[in-house]
Design a protein around this motif. Structure first.
Motif, mmCIF file in Angstrom:
data_model
loop_
_atom_site.group_PDB
_atom_site.id
_atom_site.type_symbol
_atom_site.label_atom_id
_atom_site.label_comp_id
_atom_site.label_asym_id
_atom_site.label_seq_id
_atom_site.Cartn_x
_atom_site.Cartn_y
_atom_site.Cartn_z
ATOM 1 N N PRO A 44 0.815 -1.349 0.029
ATOM 2 C CA PRO A 44 0.083 -0.147 0.014
ATOM 3 C C PRO A 44 0.995 1.265 0.025
ATOM 4 O O PRO A 44 2.090 1.245 0.628
ATOM 5 C CB PRO A 44 -0.918 -0.091 1.172
ATOM 6 C CG PRO A 44 -0.085 -0.926 2.416
ATOM 7 C CD PRO A 44 0.623 -2.007 1.310
ATOM 8 N N THR A 45 0.145 2.308 -0.607
ATOM 9 C CA THR A 45 1.087 3.458 -0.780
ATOM 10 C C THR A 45 0.536 4.514 0.329
ATOM 11 O O THR A 45 -0.569 4.734 0.674
ATOM 12 C CB THR A 45 1.016 4.165 -2.308
ATOM 13 O OG1 THR A 45 1.351 3.437 -3.146
ATOM 14 C CG2 THR A 45 1.607 5.616 -2.265
ATOM 15 N N PRO A 46 1.413 5.060 1.322
ATOM 16 C CA PRO A 46 1.029 5.908 2.328
ATOM 17 C C PRO A 46 0.427 7.072 1.588
ATOM 18 O O PRO A 46 1.054 7.678 0.777
ATOM 19 C CB PRO A 46 2.214 5.915 3.060
ATOM 20 C CG PRO A 46 3.210 5.809 1.879
ATOM 21 C CD PRO A 46 3.041 4.705 1.136
ATOM 22 N N PRO A 47 -0.530 7.826 2.513
ATOM 23 C CA PRO A 47 -1.332 9.030 2.037
ATOM 24 C C PRO A 47 -0.029 10.102 1.947
ATOM 25 O O PRO A 47 1.075 10.206 2.934
ATOM 26 C CB PRO A 47 -2.111 9.328 3.047
ATOM 27 C CG PRO A 47 -1.717 8.787 4.260
ATOM 28 C CD PRO A 47 -0.865 7.595 3.716
ATOM 29 N N PRO A 48 -0.290 10.999 1.219
ATOM 30 C CA PRO A 48 0.853 12.365 1.068
ATOM 31 C C PRO A 48 0.886 13.091 2.194
ATOM 32 O O PRO A 48 -0.159 13.116 2.921
ATOM 33 C CB PRO A 48 0.314 13.141 -0.114
ATOM 34 C CG PRO A 48 -1.120 12.804 -0.497
ATOM 35 C CD PRO A 48 -1.088 11.279 0.138
ATOM 36 N N SER A 59 -3.444 14.289 15.790
ATOM 37 C CA SER A 59 -2.799 14.562 14.577
ATOM 38 C C SER A 59 -3.274 13.164 13.422
ATOM 39 O O SER A 59 -3.507 13.270 12.259
ATOM 40 C CB SER A 59 -1.479 14.884 14.424
ATOM 41 O OG SER A 59 -0.887 14.986 13.188
ATOM 42 N N GLY A 60 -3.070 12.046 14.155
ATOM 43 C CA GLY A 60 -3.180 10.791 13.532
ATOM 44 C C GLY A 60 -4.500 10.596 13.149
ATOM 45 O O GLY A 60 -4.874 10.222 11.998
ATOM 46 N N PHE A 61 -5.539 10.846 13.871
ATOM 47 C CA PHE A 61 -6.936 10.856 13.792
ATOM 48 C C PHE A 61 -7.206 11.743 12.534
ATOM 49 O O PHE A 61 -8.002 11.387 11.438
ATOM 50 C CB PHE A 61 -7.753 11.359 14.651
ATOM 51 C CG PHE A 61 -9.315 11.526 14.598
ATOM 52 C CD1 PHE A 61 -9.812 10.362 14.070
ATOM 53 C CD2 PHE A 61 -10.028 12.535 15.454
ATOM 54 C CE1 PHE A 61 -11.402 10.583 13.885
ATOM 55 C CE2 PHE A 61 -11.304 12.665 15.082
ATOM 56 C CZ PHE A 61 -11.936 11.674 14.650
ATOM 57 N N LEU A 62 -6.816 13.178 12.353
ATOM 58 C CA LEU A 62 -7.057 13.814 11.173
ATOM 59 C C LEU A 62 -6.466 13.306 9.854
ATOM 60 O O LEU A 62 -6.879 13.478 8.923
ATOM 61 C CB LEU A 62 -6.633 15.256 11.454
ATOM 62 C CG LEU A 62 -7.560 16.018 12.507
ATOM 63 C CD1 LEU A 62 -6.774 17.396 12.955
ATOM 64 C CD2 LEU A 62 -8.850 16.533 11.806
ATOM 65 N N GLN A 63 -5.094 12.705 9.943
ATOM 66 C CA GLN A 63 -4.383 12.109 8.989
ATOM 67 C C GLN A 63 -5.383 10.935 8.307
ATOM 68 O O GLN A 63 -5.687 10.918 7.130
ATOM 69 C CB GLN A 63 -3.235 11.487 9.332
ATOM 70 C CG GLN A 63 -2.064 12.836 9.483
ATOM 71 C CD GLN A 63 -1.194 13.220 8.205
ATOM 72 O OE1 GLN A 63 -2.009 12.997 7.227
ATOM 73 N NE2 GLN A 63 -0.168 13.544 8.211
ATOM 74 N N GLY A 64 -5.887 10.226 9.245
ATOM 75 C CA GLY A 64 -6.636 8.965 8.980
ATOM 76 C C GLY A 64 -7.825 9.553 8.142
ATOM 77 O O GLY A 64 -8.418 9.006 6.807
ATOM 78 N N LEU A 65 -8.649 10.547 8.724
ATOM 79 C CA LEU A 65 -9.809 11.174 8.051
ATOM 80 C C LEU A 65 -9.396 11.542 6.645
ATOM 81 O O LEU A 65 -10.400 11.241 5.694
ATOM 82 C CB LEU A 65 -10.510 12.220 8.972
ATOM 83 C CG LEU A 65 -10.891 11.764 10.245
ATOM 84 C CD1 LEU A 65 -11.403 12.952 11.116
ATOM 85 C CD2 LEU A 65 -12.050 10.700 10.257
ATOM 86 N N ALA A 66 -8.584 12.510 6.642
ATOM 87 C CA ALA A 66 -8.037 13.088 5.240
ATOM 88 C C ALA A 66 -7.783 11.883 4.389
ATOM 89 O O ALA A 66 -7.942 11.835 3.091
ATOM 90 C CB ALA A 66 -6.790 14.065 5.476
ATOM 91 N N ALA A 67 -7.051 10.815 4.749
ATOM 92 C CA ALA A 67 -6.663 9.772 3.843
ATOM 93 C C ALA A 67 -7.943 9.080 3.248
ATOM 94 O O ALA A 67 -7.779 8.360 2.144
ATOM 95 C CB ALA A 67 -5.806 8.827 4.385
ATOM 96 N N GLY A 96 -11.973 12.625 3.739
ATOM 97 C CA GLY A 96 -12.648 13.815 4.410
ATOM 98 C C GLY A 96 -11.854 15.154 4.338
ATOM 99 O O GLY A 96 -10.717 15.146 4.454
ATOM 100 N N ALA A 97 -12.856 16.039 4.404
ATOM 101 C CA ALA A 97 -12.142 17.508 4.350
ATOM 102 C C ALA A 97 -11.652 17.867 5.750
ATOM 103 O O ALA A 97 -12.597 18.111 6.476
ATOM 104 C CB ALA A 97 -13.150 18.551 3.699
ATOM 105 N N LEU A 98 -10.442 18.575 5.887
ATOM 106 C CA LEU A 98 -10.011 19.099 7.005
ATOM 107 C C LEU A 98 -10.679 20.018 7.518
ATOM 108 O O LEU A 98 -10.732 20.524 8.782
ATOM 109 C CB LEU A 98 -8.619 19.208 6.956
ATOM 110 C CG LEU A 98 -7.412 18.106 6.818
ATOM 111 C CD1 LEU A 98 -6.199 18.526 6.738
ATOM 112 C CD2 LEU A 98 -7.760 17.325 8.263
ATOM 113 N N SER A 99 -11.273 21.012 6.477
ATOM 114 C CA SER A 99 -12.119 22.158 6.784
ATOM 115 C C SER A 99 -13.338 21.822 7.445
ATOM 116 O O SER A 99 -13.920 22.978 7.881
ATOM 117 C CB SER A 99 -12.141 23.009 5.602
ATOM 118 O OG SER A 99 -12.964 22.546 4.456
#
Length: 437
Positions: free
Chosen positions: A60-64, A97-105, A108-111
């Motif tokens: 798997p490719t990690p998210p940017p 931070s990990g929670f938001l990273q997972g949502l964005a991946a 999910g929109a950070l905004s």
């Protein structure tokens, strides 16, 4: 570890940049192993089958890396605007931070991610967009619960009375059946069946007139008093029912009670606290709409919240959690309530006061009874209210250690959002454990 980081101040940003990525990859591995409903044997069989079909699965490719709202490279994406130095050593930084990273991946929109953690003493632990008003869906039931408790009190009971405008002649009533509503938000078809049984016990099999309702009366699931009167008449005359009653007419409403009436029956509801447990434990939107109507509608609810949460903030909460009036509003069309995370924090604290510090009196508890919380992998003993909408999952409550939380999250897959939220709250509880020792 802290001394090492202080000695390597020039590398600090790069260390922080790496932590969210490592955590998101580790959490992603946990979430994607198998679903919570999958048994170990099923998981093993699935892995064997997958290996037989593809012995060399792709890596798997990690998210940017995600941009930081603070504009400072290397800081976790949840870092509060203009307060990065204050939050640099927060023990909740990695988890959030990990929670938001997972949502964005997951798209999910950070905004659109409103997140807030605070203690029972009112100390702000972590936040993301704490002042951004977002749709709260069924979390408006917390506002309804608070407004109802402050208007009527926990022990209040609604009364519904039944009268006739005529005298009984054998098995007939020659006049109308008059219903005087008391605003019960949980008057159901089962209660109509009990009324029919009571009429049969009185020997009444026929009513020459019709059902006439004096508002406020709403049969659960009906939009207004007129529709409720007509539905009540249909249920009474239903020949398939166990106690059918012949009716000469349908249903209508009255502005006031007729002068000459005779009492037939009365119904007293459960106490308000028990009704709110039913409402919040089942997310019954028909019941919520009935209660909202008794509280004068959405505009009245909005005005109440703006007065209660802005003009009367909870004194022990961190001043940074004080909401502004614009953070409490109705969305486009005036139907959906929008609240900021810190407005919800004040709503939660006011509800605690209204329930004498025990929100279990009106809210469900994870691991107890039947409620939407039982479908979640929450820490047992978590008290919360949940709501969902298109691409949104919302939750407000407190963990077993007393830590309060607001989660207003956005993402294309509600199942994935549930997993991320549950995992995050498990981590928050784990982070707080050594701090309490």
């Amino acid at each position: 570890m802290l001394s090492i980081l202080q000695g390597l101040s020039s590398q600090r940003r790069f260390l922080w940049a790496g932590i969210p990525l490592v955590c998101s990859l580790a959490l992603g591995a946990c979430w994607n192993n198998r679903s919570s409903a999958e048994t170990p044997s099923q998981g093993v069989q699935a892995e064997v089958t997958a290996a037989a079909q593809n012995p060399f699965p792709p890596i798997p490719t990690p998210p940017p890396p995600l941009p930081s709202p603070s504009g400072t490279p290397g800081l976790p994406p949840w870092w509060p605007r203009g307060q990065s130095s204050q939050w640099q050593d927060s023990p909740y930084a990695v988890a959030l931070s990990g929670f938001l990273q997972g949502l964005a991946a997951q798209g999910g929109a950070l905004s659109q991610q409103g997140i807030l953690l605070w203690t029972a003493e009112g100390e702000l632990l972590a936040e993301h967009l704490l002042d951004r008003p977002l749709p709260v869906g069924a979390l408006d039931q917390l506002a309804l619960s608070l407004m109802a408790l402050e208007k009527w009190g926990y022990e209040y009971r609604f009364q519904t009375r039944f009268y006739t405008t005529s005298h009984r002649s054998g098995q007939r009533l020659t006049g109308d059946l008059v219903v005087v509503g008391g605003g019960d938000p949980y008057f159901r078809e089962a209660n109509v069946a009990e009324l029919a049984r009571h009429l049969h016990n009185l020997g009444i099999r026929q009513i020459d007139g019709e059902v006439k309702v004096v508002p406020p009366f709403r049969l659960l699931g009906q939009p207004d008093s007129l529709a409720s009167a007509r539905r009540l008449a249909e249920l009474l005359r239903d020949p398939q029912g166990p106690y059918p009653v012949t009716l000469g007419g349908s249903g209508s409403t009255l502005r006031e009670l007729p002068e000459e009436i005779h009492s037939l029956a009365g119904y007293t509801s459960l106490r308000l606290g028990s009704l709110l447990q039913i409402l919040n434990g089942g997310n019954d939107r028909a019941m919520a709409e009935a209660l909202l109507a008794e509280l004068a509608g959405r505009t009245a609810l909005l005005e109440y919240l703006q007065q209660r949460l802005v003009a009367q903030p909870v004194a022990h909460l961190d001043p940074k959690l004080a909401p502004a009036q614009l953070e409490i509003r109705l969305g486009p069309g005036g139907q959906e309530l929008y609240l900021s995370p810190r407005a919800l924090a004040h709503l939660w604290e006011h509800l605690l006061e209204a329930t004498d510090g025990d929100p279990r009196r009106v809210l469900p508890v994870a691991g107890v009874g039947h409620s939407p919380l039982q479908l979640r992998a929450l820490p047992p003993g978590t008290i919360a209210q949940v709501g969902s909408a298109a691409n949104r999952l919302m939750m407000v409550g407190q963990l077993p250690d007393g830590t309060r939380f607001v989660l207003l999250n956005h993402g294309p897959d509600l199942g994935v959002l549930r997993q991320h939220q549950d995992q995050f709250l498990q981590q928050v509880l784990a982070v707080g454990e050594p701090l309490r020792r």
